[in-house]
Design an enzyme around this catalytic site. Sequence first.
Site, PDB file in Angstrom:
ATOM      1  N   GLU A 215       0.902  -1.150  -0.074  1.00 47.59           N
ATOM      2  CA  GLU A 215      -0.058  -0.137  -0.040  1.00 47.59           C
ATOM      3  C   GLU A 215       0.813   1.303   0.030  1.00 47.59           C
ATOM      4  O   GLU A 215       1.890   1.205   0.724  1.00 47.59           O
ATOM      5  CB  GLU A 215      -0.930  -0.005   1.407  1.00 47.59           C
ATOM      6  CG  GLU A 215      -1.889   0.956   1.464  1.00 47.59           C
ATOM      7  CD  GLU A 215      -2.710   0.694   2.373  1.00 47.59           C
ATOM      8  OE1 GLU A 215      -3.494  -0.346   2.724  1.00 47.59           O
ATOM      9  OE2 GLU A 215      -3.363   1.886   2.977  1.00 47.59           O
TER      10      GLU A 215
ATOM     11  N   ASP B 149       0.190   5.572   0.543  1.00 49.18           N
ATOM     12  CA  ASP B 149      -0.745   6.125   1.205  1.00 49.18           C
ATOM     13  C   ASP B 149      -0.838   7.747   1.011  1.00 49.18           C
ATOM     14  O   ASP B 149       0.619   8.191   1.183  1.00 49.18           O
ATOM     15  CB  ASP B 149      -1.101   5.993   2.633  1.00 49.18           C
ATOM     16  CG  ASP B 149      -1.889   4.504   2.951  1.00 49.18           C
ATOM     17  OD1 ASP B 149      -2.340   3.818   1.811  1.00 49.18           O
ATOM     18  OD2 ASP B 149      -1.374   4.136   4.037  1.00 49.18           O
TER      19      ASP B 149
ATOM     20  N   GLU C  86      -3.167  10.085   2.737  1.00 46.74           N
ATOM     21  CA  GLU C  86      -4.587  10.437   3.823  1.00 46.74           C
ATOM     22  C   GLU C  86      -4.577  11.973   4.127  1.00 46.74           C
ATOM     23  O   GLU C  86      -3.503  12.312   4.795  1.00 46.74           O
ATOM     24  CB  GLU C  86      -4.518   9.473   4.761  1.00 46.74           C
ATOM     25  CG  GLU C  86      -4.702   8.046   4.335  1.00 46.74           C
ATOM     26  CD  GLU C  86      -4.785   6.873   5.591  1.00 46.74           C
ATOM     27  OE1 GLU C  86      -5.587   6.136   5.638  1.00 46.74           O
ATOM     28  OE2 GLU C  86      -3.930   7.418   6.542  1.00 46.74           O
TER      29      GLU C  86
END
Length: 279
Positions: free
Chosen positions: A101, A103, A105
Amino acid sequence: MAAAFSPSQILLLSILFTALTSASADFYRDAEITWGDGRANILDGGRQLTLSLDQYSGSGFQSKNEYLFGRFDMQMKLVPGNSAGTVTTFFLSSQGAGHDEIDFEFLGNSSGEPYTVHTNVYAGGKGDKEQQFRLWFDPTSSFHTYSIVWNPQRIIFMVDNIPIRVFNNHEAIGTPFPKTQAMRVYCSLWNADDWATQGGRVKTDWSKAPFLAAYRNFNINSAASDSVNSAATWKTQELDAQGRNRLRWVQQKYMVYNYCSDSKRFAQRIPPECNRSRF
């Protein structure tokens, strides 16, 4: 000495990059809404997608295809006003317990307080590689471009084509790096008031709902789309001297958390990759 960039220079860079990435994108063609029960909507003939969050549910979408390496650009306009408790995302992920993953955010905050941009990298299901930043502009007043460059050598996080973080491949010293699992692009808007704002101390004000975030110009440059341009720069992209200066500027002025500097968290042993890179 790191180069300094004035607000007017940064604004000009943002405008120029927005113009360069304004080619028509099609959410109908490239994405599918996966959850939200009508809270996600594709608009303007596929050129824009909005996500909303209320006290009952958030919403999200994903790319129709999976990709192994590439450059992924998304223009976003974040939730305005009191966004405390909300999280707006743009990330890549594979599936399964040992997933990879990458990210972006965006952690909301009370009115007038800045967003926190949270970045992380997972490999084989393990993350703990967090860096967090503030932004040098209001991400709720207009669209800005957030980019992930992912190749076998490194991952570069960029905002309006300005690098904010580089995560290099340090497999040689035992640090896992995501390079074997294909990933989809995911975007979502959801409630995380148990941790997102000041560690969960500030809760979501549902009287302000529905909260709304907007996405446009979803652009993917990957191996699957390189038949026209076989020399795509993302395959070996790294920072030149100007890029390194911009990265230093961001990290010196706007970084608010770096896992490599968290001596309390890593009291026994700092992660080995932290000794290999100044960034």
